[in-house]
Design an enzyme around this catalytic site. Structure first.
Site, PDB file in Angstrom:
ATOM      1  CG  HIS A 255      -0.190  -0.082   2.524  1.00  0.00           C
ATOM      2  ND1 HIS A 255       0.222  -1.295   3.042  1.00  0.00           N
ATOM      3  CD2 HIS A 255       0.217   0.857   3.408  1.00  0.00           C
ATOM      4  CE1 HIS A 255       0.841  -1.095   4.194  1.00  0.00           C
ATOM      5  NE2 HIS A 255       0.855   0.210   4.432  1.00  0.00           N
TER       6      HIS A 255
ATOM      7  CB  CYS B 191      10.937   6.185  19.616  1.00  0.00           C
ATOM      8  SG  CYS B 191      10.744   6.852  17.952  1.00  0.00           S
TER       9      CYS B 191
END
Length: 689
Positions: free
Chosen positions: A66, A190
């Site tokens: 995709h 993160c």
């Protein structure tokens, strides 16, 4: 969305190729032939680019390549039943069912909605079995419409009735079951970028789909985030925090059962985290996010250890500090490039007295190394140096401010920033600067005091004053007095001792080599994790203190750290070229991207290899990075830029030594990983293709 997929976009038992590149290209041309893509080549390029970031193969013989692309103007779904099956990187083997999802470049919501709905449908055996049994493209279209809730299209599809399985799942009981589905929310984050944040989010979404659970994920990454709504949080049965930094606006989740971990865990074990969250949702004694009315005695998040909390708090400060380091360091390096290293002296005078219409005289100012001896470049260098030096002034305040934020949320920011500034400005009062060490301690104290004040019970009329007046004033006053009266001078003396110790490395080269090796080991061990960030923070805070020096040991530390961080992805990319049969097809694809990631100092490029084979990969890259760090220190390589890899060679002192250190460590790591993998070699081409 009624024409999201049409019979013309379906291929059954079609010989589209034997590799994922072939079948993606073939199915993209199907999209073009159906009039849904005005630039097929762009569609192919964007889909393959997405494939290089992570595999799109799913368990059960399914692939969903995709992308968002300029090649299409409306969301499009194409389907192929592949003969023979083709490898898309799934652990359980090649895929025989393939969906190609193409969304317009600006169609984020459509793309994610299609992908989420389709992934949820693909975990239903009845749906995939029906796709494999479908005899005509019309049947496939009807099945897809049914699963995506496109009832109008399903009703007009003439071949839907002969397929009994999907209609059986679309009756009232299915609707009731859907309404009773468990709901979860999650936050992933993160320290420095997109990689871990979004990899963790995708893993949680996929695991929730497999568990038939609804989940909404807020990705607090460097590319921004889409915050969860109040209703999503209120309706959630539990919350998952997969973070290496503080959760922004954590108070929103107060009282919810919580599963907490680092950002890497869901990438490896998302199914267990979803199961744990569901178990906690039914357990009245489960850990909960602090702040609810029934959390007496649980002032801290019950699901988080003290060690984990300390790590999260420090990583939050470091993650918010890094943009100041990167911007300031690169601007200062550019200032040196244009104005020469002598620009540190007259920069202020140049900016105060000169302009683009009144350029300085480099010779009169002693700027012997101004680029081309030009007054324009001298002025430009002074401007860039001034901007960089100003950005660097926020380094310690940002570190302290966001450490306090991680502890006390928004009320901790102001006192934390104040303590960070105080750690630097105390030098103006005759006290040694306590630097980044003072910033860390001041930020922690400010956060703790702000959190304590915020937890006090106050009358309802005073609650509005707490976050904007009482908490910042009280925390700044108390922590500031502690810093000035009690710990400012001892911390300043300790920082002076640390600086003197670092300076002694020039007189004892053996110590410098050992330090370089240790920093190299830290950079490679967790590839963007806590140890990596500790080493990087040590280098960048030292760089801030020595950025205006002509020859300082801190500049050597910065060079050793960046070089050591470049080695892992470059070495693994080289290994995939030298011995490709030791690596799977997806790893070889990752190796192509790892070249640029390593050259750019993005150590995370090695993560896919380490996740697949940690016992062989991690020791190998640690050895290579240790060699690079040691060689860089022994050759007196210096670096004035905190990031950029080979693209900031202009900021490197001893370029030959820089390249020698990089090549030496890369060869060591490559040889080590090849030898270790060879010891348990199997033909990965036969296994994965």
């Amino acid at each position: 969305m009624s024409d999201l997929i049409t019979p013309g976009l379906v291929r059954l038992a079609a010989p589209l190729g034997t590799t994922k590149h072939d079948v993606i290209g073939a199915l993209a041309h199907v999209v073009g032939e159906a009039g849904r893509a005005h630039d097929v080549d762009q569609l192919v390029r964007d889909t393959l680019a997405r494939e290089e970031t992570s595999a799109t193969g799913l368990p059960g013989g399914i692939a969903i390549p995709h992308c968002r692309t300029e090649g299409v103007t409306e969301p499009t779904l194409a389907f192929a039943r592949l003969e023979p099956p083709v490898d898309f990187g799934a652990k359980d083997g090649p895929a025989d069912l393939m969906f190609l999802i193409a969304a317009p470049a600006g169609g984020d919501a459509d793309h994610l909605q299609i992908l989420t709905q389709l992934a949820r449908a693909l975990v239903k055996p009845a749906f995939t079995d029906a796709l494999r049994a479908a005899e005509t493209p019309d049947e496939v279209v009807a099945l897809v419409h049914q699963e995506l809730g496109i009832t109008a299209a399903a009703a007009t599809a003439p071949a839907a009735s002969p397929v009994p399985a999907p209609p059986a799942e679309s009756t009232a009981p299915e609707s009731t079951a859907h309404e009773a589905r468990r709901r979860l929310v999650a936050v992933t984050a993160c320290p420095t970028g997109i990689a871990h944040t979004y990899m963790a989010a995708e893993a949680l979404e996929a695991a929730a789909a497999r568990a038939r659970v609804d989940i909404s994920v807020e990705t607090q990454g460097s590319a921004g985030s889409h915050p969860l709504t109040h209703d999503q949080i209120a309706e959630a049965d539990a919350v998952v925090f997969a973070v290496d930094v503080g959760v922004r606006d954590r108070h929103r989740f107060a009282g919810k059962p919580v599963v907490s971990s680092g950002v890497k865990r869901p990438i490896d074990d998302a199914d267990a985290m979803i199961a744990e969250a569901l178990r906690y949702a039914d357990d009245p004694h489960a850990p909960r996010v602090e702040g609810s009315v029934d959390t007496a005695g649980h002032g801290e998040a019950a699901g988080e250890t003290w060690g984990g909390r300390v790590r999260r708090v420090l990583m939050t400060g470091v993650s918010y500090m890094i943009p100041f380091v990167a911007a300031g360091g690169l601007l200062i390096a550019l200032g040196f490039l244009f104005g020469g290293y002598e620009i540190t002296g007259p920069a202020g005078e140049i900016l105060a007295t000169n302009s683009l219409f009144n350029l300085p005289d480099p010779d009169a100012l002693g700027l012997d190394h101004a680029l081309l001896g030009s007054g324009f470049f001298a002025y430009l260098g002074a401007a860039l140096f001034g901007l960089g030096a100003t950005a660097f002034k926020f380094l310690v305040p940002a570190l302290a401010g966001y450490i306090a934020y991680a502890i006390a949320d928004r009320p901790g920011i102001a006192p934390g920033f104040a303590m960070g500034a105080l750690a630097i400005d105390l030098g103006g009062f005759g006290t040694p600067q306590s630097g980044f060490l003072g910033g860390i301690i001041g930020g922690v104290l400010a956060g703790l005091v702000a959190h304590w004040i915020a937890s006090r019970a106050v009358p309802s009329w005073a609650r509005g004053l707490m976050p904007v007046l009482v908490i910042p004033l009280g925390a700044t006053l108390v922590t500031g007095l502690v810093m000035v009266v009690l710990i400012g001078r001892p911390l300043g003396s300790l920082m002076d001792a640390l600086s003197d110790g670092l300076g002694s490395m020039n007189e004892t080269p053996g110590l410098a080599v050992v330090l370089g090796a240790i920093l190299g080991l830290m950079m490679a061990f967790d590839m963007g994790g806590p140890l990596n960030k500790v080493a990087y923070a040590f280098a960048t805070t030292g760089l801030a203190a020595a950025a205006t020096a002509t020859d300082a040991p801190e500049l050597k530390v910065m060079a050793a750290v960046m070089l050591a961080g470049m080695v892992p992805p470059i070495a693994l990319a080289l290994a995939t070229v030298v011995r490709p049969r030791l690596f799977t097809v997806p790893e070889r694809e990752n190796g192509k991207a790892a070249w640029l990631m390593g050259a750019s100092f993005i150590t995370e490029g090695a993560i896919p290899f380490a996740a697949a084979d940690p016992l062989r990969v991690i020791p190998s890259i640690m050895a290579g990075s240790a060699v690079t760090g040691a060689v860089a220190m022994s050759l007196d390589v210096t670096l004035r830029a905190p990031h950029g890899g080979i693209f900031v060679l202009f900021a490197v002192g001893n370029i030959i030594g820089f390249l020698v250190a990089l090549v030496a460590g890369t060869l060591v790591a490559t040889a080590a990983v090849v030898v270790l993998k060879q010891a348990s070699h199997r033909d990965t081409d036969l296994v994965t293709v």
